[in-house]
Design an enzyme around this catalytic site. Structure first.
Site, PDB file in Angstrom:
ATOM      1  N   ASP A   1      -0.049   4.965   1.127  1.00 31.34           N
ATOM      2  CA  ASP A   1      -0.241   5.833   2.289  1.00 31.34           C
ATOM      3  C   ASP A   1      -0.167   5.047   3.593  1.00 31.34           C
ATOM      4  O   ASP A   1      -0.904   4.087   3.783  1.00 31.34           O
ATOM      5  CB  ASP A   1      -1.604   6.542   2.211  1.00 31.34           C
ATOM      6  CG  ASP A   1      -1.689   7.486   1.024  1.00 31.34           C
ATOM      7  OD1 ASP A   1      -0.631   7.896   0.532  1.00 31.34           O
ATOM      8  OD2 ASP A   1      -2.813   7.811   0.598  1.00 31.34           O
TER       9      ASP A   1
ATOM     10  N   ASN B   1      -3.454   9.828  -7.190  1.00 31.15           N
ATOM     11  CA  ASN B   1      -2.206  10.598  -7.168  1.00 31.15           C
ATOM     12  C   ASN B   1      -0.996   9.735  -6.803  1.00 31.15           C
ATOM     13  O   ASN B   1       0.070  10.270  -6.512  1.00 31.15           O
ATOM     14  CB  ASN B   1      -2.327  11.747  -6.163  1.00 31.15           C
ATOM     15  CG  ASN B   1      -3.481  12.669  -6.492  1.00 31.15           C
ATOM     16  OD1 ASN B   1      -3.512  13.294  -7.541  1.00 31.15           O
ATOM     17  ND2 ASN B   1      -4.448  12.742  -5.595  1.00 31.15           N
TER      18      ASN B   1
ATOM     19  N   ASP C   1      -1.895  -0.736   6.047  1.00 36.29           N
ATOM     20  CA  ASP C   1      -2.065  -0.116   7.361  1.00 36.29           C
ATOM     21  C   ASP C   1      -3.532   0.146   7.677  1.00 36.29           C
ATOM     22  O   ASP C   1      -3.848   0.716   8.723  1.00 36.29           O
ATOM     23  CB  ASP C   1      -1.281   1.205   7.450  1.00 36.29           C
ATOM     24  CG  ASP C   1      -1.939   2.329   6.670  1.00 36.29           C
ATOM     25  OD1 ASP C   1      -2.421   2.070   5.541  1.00 36.29           O
ATOM     26  OD2 ASP C   1      -1.980   3.463   7.182  1.00 36.29           O
TER      27      ASP C   1
ATOM     28  N   ASP D   1       0.883  -1.164   0.000  1.00 33.45           N
ATOM     29  CA  ASP D   1       0.000   0.000   0.000  1.00 33.45           C
ATOM     30  C   ASP D   1       0.926   1.221   0.000  1.00 33.45           C
ATOM     31  O   ASP D   1       2.121   1.103   0.323  1.00 33.45           O
ATOM     32  CB  ASP D   1      -0.880  -0.021   1.247  1.00 33.45           C
ATOM     33  CG  ASP D   1      -1.742   1.222   1.380  1.00 33.45           C
ATOM     34  OD1 ASP D   1      -2.248   1.710   0.357  1.00 33.45           O
ATOM     35  OD2 ASP D   1      -1.887   1.720   2.507  1.00 33.45           O
TER      36      ASP D   1
ATOM     37  N   SER E   1      -5.396   5.740  -4.430  1.00 31.79           N
ATOM     38  CA  SER E   1      -5.210   7.161  -4.754  1.00 31.79           C
ATOM     39  C   SER E   1      -4.921   7.354  -6.235  1.00 31.79           C
ATOM     40  O   SER E   1      -4.095   6.657  -6.821  1.00 31.79           O
ATOM     41  CB  SER E   1      -4.055   7.740  -3.934  1.00 31.79           C
ATOM     42  OG  SER E   1      -3.760   9.062  -4.370  1.00 31.79           O
TER      43      SER E   1
ATOM     44  N   GLY F   1      -7.943   3.800   3.249  1.00 34.86           N
ATOM     45  CA  GLY F   1      -8.105   2.689   2.328  1.00 34.86           C
ATOM     46  C   GLY F   1      -9.380   2.746   1.506  1.00 34.86           C
ATOM     47  O   GLY F   1      -9.668   1.839   0.735  1.00 34.86           O
TER      48      GLY F   1
ATOM     49  N   ARG G   1     -12.040   8.007  -2.934  1.00 31.51           N
ATOM     50  CA  ARG G   1     -12.355   9.418  -2.685  1.00 31.51           C
ATOM     51  C   ARG G   1     -13.858   9.668  -2.584  1.00 31.51           C
ATOM     52  O   ARG G   1     -14.327  10.334  -1.654  1.00 31.51           O
ATOM     53  CB  ARG G   1     -11.754  10.281  -3.797  1.00 31.51           C
ATOM     54  CG  ARG G   1     -11.724  11.772  -3.478  1.00 31.51           C
ATOM     55  CD  ARG G   1     -11.191  12.557  -4.655  1.00 31.51           C
ATOM     56  NE  ARG G   1      -9.924  11.995  -5.113  1.00 31.51           N
ATOM     57  CZ  ARG G   1      -9.444  12.147  -6.334  1.00 31.51           C
ATOM     58  NH1 ARG G   1     -10.138  12.803  -7.236  1.00 31.51           N
ATOM     59  NH2 ARG G   1      -8.279  11.637  -6.664  1.00 31.51           N
TER      60      ARG G   1
END
Length: 219
Positions: free
Chosen positions: A16, A123, A175, A14, A121, A51, A54
């Protein structure tokens, strides 16, 4: 241990909270949007967004308000939050890579273990580029390549397919609760980092990746 006797040939990270901590930027961007909408939003609510895609995150936030938004308005608000976030992550540099990650990546490459990133994401590539890690991974899955967000296993199955390793021969590192569920549903060995209560369903729980041997010993 799950998949006992299996030789692991792929590691899926992952982004982030595992490779870097952009969670604070996400929180600040959502907080700014929520304040503009006069909707209550705090760090406890923010935990439920980890997780999650958006638009799904926006839906969680809007539940605390009393106004109804059209789909078009929701997409506008989600894009507005993303604009705030993209401005904030311009500050990210290689100094923001979490402890142990670079050593782990280098060791995995030396062992010819395939590595991928699975991030919801849009991004992800921008963040990895700012970290100087964009070319370090064999494959990157972001929101553009999947239809279903975590906890659906699609993103991890996509990553396994991208590095051409059977899911049962992959280790996923997450996480978030949704991320761990996605890894487990994909049939991979799940490693949870961070808050033990958040990743309690993981096969293995680590405080962080500061000791690369925690992962290397599994291979």
């Amino acid at each position: 241990m799950k998949n006992k006797g299996i030789k692991y040939k792929g590691i899926i990270f992952d982004l982030d909270g595992v490779i870097t901590d952009t969670a604070e930027y996400h929180y600040l961007a959502w907080k700014k949007l929520a304040d503009e909408l006069n909707i209550y939003f705090d760090r406890k609510i923010n935990e439920n967004l980890k997780g999650v895609s958006r638009l799904e995150s926006l839906e969680i936030i809007l539940k605390n308000g009393d106004k109804v938004f059209s789909d078009e308005e929701k997409h506008y608000l989600a894009d507005k939050k993303n604009d705030y976030y993209k401005e904030m992550i311009k500050k990210i540099t290689p100094q923001d890579i979490l402890p142990g990650v670079c050593d782990l990546i280098n060791n995995l490459k030396e062992r010819e273990i395939k590595i991928a990133v699975a991030s919801v994401s849009k991004n992800a590539k921008t963040v990895l580029d700012n970290l100087g890690l964009l070319d370090s991974f064999d494959y990157i899955v972001d929101a553009e390549k999947i239809k279903n967000g975590k906890p659906d296993p699609e993103i991890f199955l996509n990553a396994a397919d991208g590095i051409k390793v059977e899911p049962c021969c992959c280790i996923g590192i997450e996480d978030s609760k949704a991320g761990i569920e996605a890894i487990n549903r994909a049939g991979m060995l799940s490693v949870g980092v961070g808050n033990p209560e958040t990743v309690e369903e993981a096969d293995i729980i680590l405080k962080d990746l500061s000791n690369p041997s925690d992962i290397l010993n599994l291979i």
